[in-house]
Design a protein around this motif. Structure first.
Motif, PDB file in Angstrom:
ATOM      1  N   SER A 183       5.124  45.798 128.628  1.00 16.85           N
ATOM      2  CA  SER A 183       3.797  45.232 128.963  1.00 16.85           C
ATOM      3  C   SER A 183       2.942  45.034 127.725  1.00 16.85           C
ATOM      4  CB  SER A 183       3.083  46.169 129.936  1.00 16.85           C
ATOM      5  OG  SER A 183       2.924  47.454 129.356  1.00 16.85           O
ATOM      6  N   ARG A 184       3.054  46.003 126.801  1.00 13.89           N
ATOM      7  CA  ARG A 184       2.287  45.856 125.560  1.00 13.89           C
ATOM      8  C   ARG A 184       2.797  44.661 124.750  1.00 13.89           C
ATOM      9  NH1 ARG A 184       1.013  51.094 122.015  1.00 13.89           N
ATOM     10  NH2 ARG A 184      -0.092  51.493 123.976  1.00 13.89           N
ATOM     11  N   SER A 185       4.096  44.503 124.752  1.00 13.99           N
ATOM     12  CA  SER A 185       4.661  43.351 124.017  1.00 13.99           C
ATOM     13  C   SER A 185       4.205  42.022 124.628  1.00 13.99           C
ATOM     14  CB  SER A 185       6.192  43.453 124.017  1.00 13.99           C
ATOM     15  OG  SER A 185       6.610  44.635 123.376  1.00 13.99           O
ATOM     16  N   VAL A 186       4.209  41.992 125.977  1.00 12.46           N
ATOM     17  CA  VAL A 186       3.779  40.762 126.658  1.00 12.46           C
ATOM     18  C   VAL A 186       2.308  40.481 126.378  1.00 12.46           C
ATOM     19  CG1 VAL A 186       3.431  39.689 128.911  1.00 12.46           C
ATOM     20  CG2 VAL A 186       5.558  40.927 128.415  1.00 12.46           C
ATOM     21  N   LEU A 187       1.509  41.605 126.387  1.00 12.69           N
ATOM     22  CA  LEU A 187       0.081  41.443 126.116  1.00 12.69           C
ATOM     23  C   LEU A 187      -0.149  40.889 124.722  1.00 12.69           C
ATOM     24  CD1 LEU A 187      -2.845  41.806 127.053  1.00 12.69           C
ATOM     25  CD2 LEU A 187      -2.708  44.180 126.204  1.00 12.69           C
ATOM     26  N   ARG A 188       0.616  41.385 123.799  1.00  6.73           N
ATOM     27  CA  ARG A 188       0.482  40.891 122.435  1.00  6.73           C
ATOM     28  C   ARG A 188       0.849  39.398 122.353  1.00  6.73           C
ATOM     29  NH1 ARG A 188       3.079  45.795 118.746  1.00  6.73           N
ATOM     30  NH2 ARG A 188       1.381  47.320 119.131  1.00  6.73           N
ATOM     31  N   VAL A 189       1.896  39.047 123.066  1.00 10.60           N
ATOM     32  CA  VAL A 189       2.314  37.629 123.045  1.00 10.60           C
ATOM     33  C   VAL A 189       1.229  36.725 123.647  1.00 10.60           C
ATOM     34  CG1 VAL A 189       3.991  35.974 123.988  1.00 10.60           C
ATOM     35  CG2 VAL A 189       4.774  38.160 123.041  1.00 10.60           C
ATOM     36  N   LEU A 190       0.651  37.207 124.800  1.00  6.57           N
ATOM     37  CA  LEU A 190      -0.400  36.415 125.454  1.00  6.57           C
ATOM     38  C   LEU A 190      -1.614  36.262 124.545  1.00  6.57           C
ATOM     39  CD1 LEU A 190      -0.201  37.802 129.107  1.00  6.57           C
ATOM     40  CD2 LEU A 190       0.602  35.574 128.250  1.00  6.57           C
ATOM     41  N   LEU A 191      -1.966  37.415 123.869  1.00  4.17           N
ATOM     42  CA  LEU A 191      -3.097  37.321 122.943  1.00  4.17           C
ATOM     43  C   LEU A 191      -2.813  36.345 121.815  1.00  4.17           C
ATOM     44  CD1 LEU A 191      -4.176  41.086 122.705  1.00  4.17           C
ATOM     45  CD2 LEU A 191      -5.383  39.220 123.872  1.00  4.17           C
ATOM     46  N   PHE A 192      -1.591  36.363 121.321  1.00  7.22           N
ATOM     47  CA  PHE A 192      -1.226  35.439 120.239  1.00  7.22           C
ATOM     48  C   PHE A 192      -1.291  33.998 120.727  1.00  7.22           C
ATOM     49  CE2 PHE A 192       2.051  33.035 117.954  1.00  7.22           C
ATOM     50  CZ  PHE A 192       1.561  33.149 116.665  1.00  7.22           C
ATOM     51  N   VAL A 193      -0.804  33.759 121.967  1.00  8.44           N
ATOM     52  CA  VAL A 193      -0.847  32.385 122.519  1.00  8.44           C
ATOM     53  C   VAL A 193      -2.294  31.929 122.702  1.00  8.44           C
ATOM     54  CG1 VAL A 193      -0.297  30.974 124.551  1.00  8.44           C
ATOM     55  CG2 VAL A 193       1.410  32.557 123.607  1.00  8.44           C
ATOM     56  N   PHE A 195      -4.854  33.023 121.071  1.00  7.47           N
ATOM     57  CA  PHE A 195      -5.427  32.768 119.735  1.00  7.47           C
ATOM     58  C   PHE A 195      -5.008  31.393 119.221  1.00  7.47           C
ATOM     59  CE2 PHE A 195      -5.019  33.055 115.104  1.00  7.47           C
ATOM     60  CZ  PHE A 195      -6.327  33.314 114.768  1.00  7.47           C
ATOM     61  N   CYS A 196      -3.762  31.083 119.471  1.00 11.88           N
ATOM     62  CA  CYS A 196      -3.274  29.762 119.011  1.00 11.88           C
ATOM     63  C   CYS A 196      -4.008  28.624 119.745  1.00 11.88           C
ATOM     64  CB  CYS A 196      -1.766  29.658 119.236  1.00 11.88           C
ATOM     65  SG  CYS A 196      -0.805  30.754 118.156  1.00 11.88           S
ATOM     66  N   ILE A 197      -4.218  28.853 121.081  1.00 17.37           N
ATOM     67  CA  ILE A 197      -4.907  27.812 121.856  1.00 17.37           C
ATOM     68  C   ILE A 197      -6.341  27.643 121.336  1.00 17.37           C
ATOM     69  CG2 ILE A 197      -5.821  27.281 124.136  1.00 17.37           C
ATOM     70  CD1 ILE A 197      -3.305  28.606 125.288  1.00 17.37           C
ATOM     71  N   LEU A 198      -7.014  28.766 121.072  1.00 17.74           N
ATOM     72  CA  LEU A 198      -8.383  28.697 120.568  1.00 17.74           C
ATOM     73  C   LEU A 198      -8.426  27.995 119.216  1.00 17.74           C
ATOM     74  CD1 LEU A 198      -9.779  32.214 121.557  1.00 17.74           C
ATOM     75  CD2 LEU A 198     -10.307  30.006 122.626  1.00 17.74           C
ATOM     76  N   CYS A 199      -7.445  28.354 118.379  1.00 16.08           N
ATOM     77  CA  CYS A 199      -7.410  27.710 117.055  1.00 16.08           C
ATOM     78  C   CYS A 199      -7.190  26.188 117.198  1.00 16.08           C
ATOM     79  CB  CYS A 199      -6.312  28.325 116.193  1.00 16.08           C
ATOM     80  SG  CYS A 199      -6.700  30.031 115.668  1.00 16.08           S
ATOM     81  N   THR A 200      -6.294  25.811 118.118  1.00 15.81           N
ATOM     82  CA  THR A 200      -6.003  24.373 118.334  1.00 15.81           C
ATOM     83  C   THR A 200      -7.238  23.651 118.891  1.00 15.81           C
ATOM     84  OG1 THR A 200      -3.699  24.927 118.776  1.00 15.81           O
ATOM     85  CG2 THR A 200      -4.478  22.765 119.524  1.00 15.81           C
ATOM     86  N   LEU A 201      -7.900  24.334 119.862  1.00 11.93           N
ATOM     87  CA  LEU A 201      -9.098  23.737 120.462  1.00 11.93           C
ATOM     88  C   LEU A 201     -10.200  23.548 119.427  1.00 11.93           C
ATOM     89  CD1 LEU A 201     -10.438  22.753 123.076  1.00 11.93           C
ATOM     90  CD2 LEU A 201     -11.202  25.104 123.483  1.00 11.93           C
ATOM     91  N   ALA A 202     -10.358  24.604 118.567  1.00 15.45           N
ATOM     92  CA  ALA A 202     -11.378  24.500 117.521  1.00 15.45           C
ATOM     93  C   ALA A 202     -11.054  23.377 116.547  1.00 15.45           C
ATOM     94  CB  ALA A 202     -11.487  25.835 116.791  1.00 15.45           C
ATOM     95  N   ALA A 203      -9.786  23.253 116.246  1.00 12.23           N
ATOM     96  CA  ALA A 203      -9.375  22.210 115.307  1.00 12.23           C
ATOM     97  C   ALA A 203      -9.607  20.823 115.909  1.00 12.23           C
ATOM     98  CB  ALA A 203      -7.921  22.383 114.920  1.00 12.23           C
TER      99      ALA A 203
END
Length: 245
Positions: A183-193, A195-203
């Motif tokens: 679950s912790r690994s999945v949570l980390r993956v979701l947070l990373f995804v 973050f990537c979405i936010l970075c893409t949206l900001a860009a």
């Protein structure tokens, strides 16, 4: 010892020698007018005596009665026979007394020997008993020492066991190390995804890339999501207002 006739009359003799009976061949003995009271026991050994005169002597009453009066030849011969018989009886009685005395002494000696044996047996039994008691005492002491030694060994073993316990037992407990879960690994993956979405949206919103086809799609999707959220918020407000009414 070869004398056959002996005349000792009128000599004031008070006694005859104790070994007078050694005159074994004596046949004629004249002891008239002396001071004789008794005759030696050995007188009984004069087995050949045929004639005896004991008149005018202060003889023991029994001996005087046996000897009688030597007034003629016949009486003197009878005196010799009777006195010999009397002295033999006295000798026999003395022998019997001596035998009884010897027997009594032997019995006394046997009694003393029996008492000595009984005493030795008692002492032996006492020594045996003392030895057994000493042996029993030593056995008890040995058992006590052995028990004390075993108790000491047990105590030493217990102390050694307590000493060898791991030091971690005395340390304060440490929190367990949590192993990483899925679950912790999945949570980390979701947070990373995210973050990537936010970075893409900001860009796509803030940079020149917003006119690119990808950014256009992203912006359109973003606006749809925002509109949906606003509608969802408006719906929640209406529901809350209705509920208050």
């Amino acid at each position: 010892m070869h004398l056959v006739k002996l005349d000792l009359s009128k000599n004031r003799l008070q006694q005859l020698p104790l070994d007078f009976g050694r005159l074994v061949n004596l046949q004629h003995l004249d002891l008239l007018n002396n001071r004789l009271v008794t005759l030696p026991v050995s007188f009984a050994q004069l087995k050949n005596l045929k004639w005896l005169d004991l008149k005018d002597n202060p003889l023991d009453p029994v001996l005087a009665k046996v000897a009688g009066d030597c007034l003629d030849e016949k009486q003197c011969k009878q005196a010799a026979v009777k006195v010999l018989q009397h002295m033999k009886a006295i000798q026999s009685e003395q022998d019997r007394q001596r035998q009884r005395k010897l027997q009594a002494e032997r019995e006394m000696e046997k009694k003393r020997e029996a008492e000595q044996r009984a005493k030795e047996a008692l002492e032996k039994e006492l020594r045996k008993r003392e030895k057994a008691e000493e042996k029993e005492r030593r056995r008890r002491e040995y058992d006590a020492q052995k028990a004390a030694k075993q108790e000491m060994e047990k105590k030493t073993k217990k102390e050694a066991v307590h000493t060898r316990k791991p030091a971690s037992s005395s340390r304060p407990p440490q929190p367990p190390l949590h192993k990483p879960s899925w679950s912790r690994s999945v949570l980390r993956v979701l947070l990373f995804v995210l973050f990537c979405i936010l970075c893409t949206l900001a860009a796509c919103k803030l940079t020149e890339l917003q006119h690119q086809p990808l950014c256009v799609s992203v912006n359109t999707l973003y606006e749809d999501v925002v509109a949906a959220l606003q509608n969802h918020k408006t719906l929640q407000n209406m529901l809350q207002h209705n509920s208050h009414q």
